[in-house]
Design an enzyme around this catalytic site. Structure first.
Site, PDB file in Angstrom:
ATOM      1  N   ARG A  43      50.078  26.994  23.000  1.00  0.00           N
ATOM      2  CA  ARG A  43      50.792  27.001  21.724  1.00  0.00           C
ATOM      3  C   ARG A  43      50.169  26.001  20.743  1.00  0.00           C
ATOM      4  O   ARG A  43      50.059  26.400  19.599  1.00  0.00           O
ATOM      5  CB  ARG A  43      52.052  26.495  22.058  1.00  0.00           C
ATOM      6  CG  ARG A  43      52.895  26.299  20.738  1.00  0.00           C
ATOM      7  CD  ARG A  43      54.599  26.494  20.965  1.00  0.00           C
ATOM      8  NE  ARG A  43      55.073  25.848  22.112  1.00  0.00           N
ATOM      9  CZ  ARG A  43      55.253  24.458  22.160  1.00  0.00           C
ATOM     10  NH1 ARG A  43      55.011  23.586  21.061  1.00  0.00           N
ATOM     11  NH2 ARG A  43      55.710  24.015  23.241  1.00  0.00           N
ATOM     12  N   TYR A  95      57.854  40.391  -1.938  1.00  0.00           N
ATOM     13  CA  TYR A  95      58.128  41.204  -0.416  1.00  0.00           C
ATOM     14  C   TYR A  95      59.590  40.916   0.005  1.00  0.00           C
ATOM     15  O   TYR A  95      59.875  39.576  -0.065  1.00  0.00           O
ATOM     16  CB  TYR A  95      57.290  40.721   0.549  1.00  0.00           C
ATOM     17  CG  TYR A  95      57.190  41.187   1.648  1.00  0.00           C
ATOM     18  CD1 TYR A  95      56.900  42.585   2.095  1.00  0.00           C
ATOM     19  CD2 TYR A  95      57.618  40.613   2.787  1.00  0.00           C
ATOM     20  CE1 TYR A  95      57.113  43.229   3.231  1.00  0.00           C
ATOM     21  CE2 TYR A  95      57.815  41.323   4.001  1.00  0.00           C
ATOM     22  CZ  TYR A  95      57.481  42.506   4.156  1.00  0.00           C
ATOM     23  OH  TYR A  95      57.706  43.286   5.485  1.00  0.00           O
ATOM     24  N   ASP A 167      50.616  35.254  -1.817  1.00  0.00           N
ATOM     25  CA  ASP A 167      50.451  36.376  -0.898  1.00  0.00           C
ATOM     26  C   ASP A 167      49.635  37.514  -1.333  1.00  0.00           C
ATOM     27  O   ASP A 167      49.814  37.972  -2.073  1.00  0.00           O
ATOM     28  CB  ASP A 167      51.926  37.163  -0.773  1.00  0.00           C
ATOM     29  CG  ASP A 167      52.190  38.050   0.342  1.00  0.00           C
ATOM     30  OD1 ASP A 167      51.045  38.508   0.746  1.00  0.00           O
ATOM     31  OD2 ASP A 167      53.300  38.436   0.565  1.00  0.00           O
TER      32      ASP A 167
HETATM   33  C1  LIG Z   1      53.748  43.206   5.699  1.00  0.00           C
HETATM   34  C2  LIG Z   1      53.759  42.270   4.553  1.00  0.00           C
HETATM   35  C3  LIG Z   1      54.554  40.905   4.632  1.00  0.00           C
HETATM   36  C4  LIG Z   1      54.872  40.677   5.974  1.00  0.00           C
HETATM   37  O1  LIG Z   1      54.034  40.656   7.101  1.00  0.00           O
HETATM   38  P1  LIG Z   1      54.413  40.753   8.694  1.00  0.00           P
HETATM   39  O2  LIG Z   1      52.997  40.770   9.283  1.00  0.00           O
HETATM   40  O3  LIG Z   1      55.268  42.081   8.733  1.00  0.00           O
HETATM   41  O4  LIG Z   1      55.467  39.724   9.076  1.00  0.00           O
HETATM   42  C5  LIG Z   1      54.264  40.030   3.582  1.00  0.00           C
HETATM   43  N1  LIG Z   1      54.025  40.370   2.498  1.00  0.00           N
HETATM   44  C6  LIG Z   1      53.380  41.594   2.208  1.00  0.00           C
HETATM   45  C7  LIG Z   1      52.755  41.804   0.794  1.00  0.00           C
HETATM   46  C8  LIG Z   1      53.493  42.589   3.139  1.00  0.00           C
HETATM   47  O5  LIG Z   1      52.652  43.733   2.726  1.00  0.00           O
END
Ligand SMILES: *Cc1c(COP(=O)(O)O)cnc(C)c1O
Length: 369
Positions: A43, A95, A167
């Site tokens: 971990r 998102y 993101d």
């Molecule tokens: C898929 C996605 C997420 C979340 O990711 P997971 O791996 O599903 O937890 C966050 N932001 C964007 C833009 C995504 O496409």
């Protein structure tokens, strides 16, 4: 070094004992004391995870990376590293998982937020408060492909003494250099293009500086424990080796498909930043080296027609998620919550690596349905 070389070479620690060119997978949860890598327990540290984090640090040109077991765990770690009473600014079309996290969970822990249209820099500026600690960007955004000017928003954040996090899932480190553009942190759902084969869940946070804030995120990984397994780390690193070449082909196919759909009588709007008609095209051209493999289209005939088209494709699989080698299509609004702003006639398309001609033919026959 160029990114193609980094993607293949970074995080390679050749096994001197056996001589294996490809790394072994370390499944052991525990390690004998006094080992050279100072590994204790998986971990808090695992050789495959370390290699993955080294590779992503190098790919983004950052100072450190922290891997998680999903994109949401990675993104949540950034918010978890904030403090009670801090204020964050989010895009109004972020998102839905990030929106849910902040607006329904972290508010109970004393985090405050504002949501703004990030394409309106004045609105971002206006939303800043004296306790604003983070401005969150998602560009291109899901599912409307809105483009936010990373450099401009980072400047607003820094003037306010706040961090700027992006993101960058849809763009990947190949197409958009978030840290170079001025962001402090970039997060990816590695489930998508970085993994690239729709066979693992993962997330990563990469930071420009290895400072106290990154240490707090590392603590969320170590203590919160949403760490990726050795196997998932290995699989992800394997996917990353081909990222630059996969992304080029995704972009190539997507542009061809976007151009085809833009002229199609059954499609009234194509949201793809590579098209000159897209409102974010100029900013995308400035901050991205290409426009990615994701697009959304709005069809003539409303929700029913959109559902029919999604059900009629033969190559595109009707499924959620994105970024894999296979093409996917999704009627998006019905899978989001009732407050969704996503138009009901919208289809989200993840363009895969099949031949563009076959994909176009498939969409053409589905649009006749
Ligand atoms: C898929 C996605 C997420 C979340 O990711 P997971 O791996 O599903 O937890 C966050 N932001 C964007 C833009 C995504 O496409």
């Amino acid at each position: 070094m160029k990114i193609e070389t980094i993607a293949i070479q970074a995080g390679r620690n050749p096994d001197r004992q056996i001589g294996a060119v490809m790394p072994p997978i370390h499944l052991s949860t525990t390690f004998i004391r006094g080992n050279e890598g100072e590994y204790v327990y998986s971990r808090t540290g695992n050789p495959n995870r370390d290699a993955l984090e080294d590779c992503l640090t190098a790919l983004e040109g950052g100072a450190g990376a922290i891997a998680f077991s999903s994109g949401m765990a990675a993104m949540a770690s950034i918010f978890q590293a904030l403090k009670q009473g801090d204020h964050v600014i989010l895009p109004d079309d972020t998102y839905f998982g990030v929106r849910e996290l902040v607006t329904t969970m972290l508010v109970d822990w004393g985090l405050t937020y504002s949501m703004v249209d990030m394409t309106d820099l004045n609105a971002v500026d206006q939303a800043v408060q004296n306790n604003t600690k983070l401005i969150w960007i998602e560009t291109p955004s899901n599912p409307m492909l809105k483009i936010t000017d990373v450099a401009a928003v980072a400047e607003i954040a820094h003037a306010a003494g706040a961090l700027c996090a992006v993101d960058g899932t849809w763009a990947t480190p190949l197409l958009q250099r978030c840290l170079d553009l001025g962001a402090d942190l970039v997060a990816h759902s590695t489930t998508k293009y970085l993994g690239g084969h729709s066979d693992l869940l993962g997330g990563i946070v990469v930071a420009k500086e290895d400072n106290d804030f990154l240490e707090r995120i590392r603590k969320v990984q170590h203590i919160g424990g949403a760490a990726p397994s050795g196997f998932d780390s290995w699989l992800l690193l394997r996917g990353i080796r081909t990222l630059p070449y996969r992304m080029r082909a995704h972009c190539h196919n997507a542009l061809k498909i976007a151009q085809f759909l833009a002229d199609h009588p059954q499609v009234h709007t194509v949201h793809y930043p590579g098209l000159e008609s897209h409102p974010g095209h100029a900013v995308a051209q400035k901050q991205m080296s290409d426009f990615g493999g994701m697009m959304s289209i709005q069809v003539v005939g409303g929700s029913e027609k959109a559902a029919r088209v999604a059900a009629s494709t033969k190559i595109f699989a009707q499924a959620t998620s994105l970024g894999g080698v296979e093409s996917l299509i999704e009627h998006r609004a019905p899978v989001e919550d009732e407050n969704t702003k996503t138009p009901w006639d919208l289809l989200r398309i993840s363009v895969g690596l099949e031949h563009a001609d076959d994909l176009i033919e498939d969409l053409a026959q589905a649009l006749r349905s």
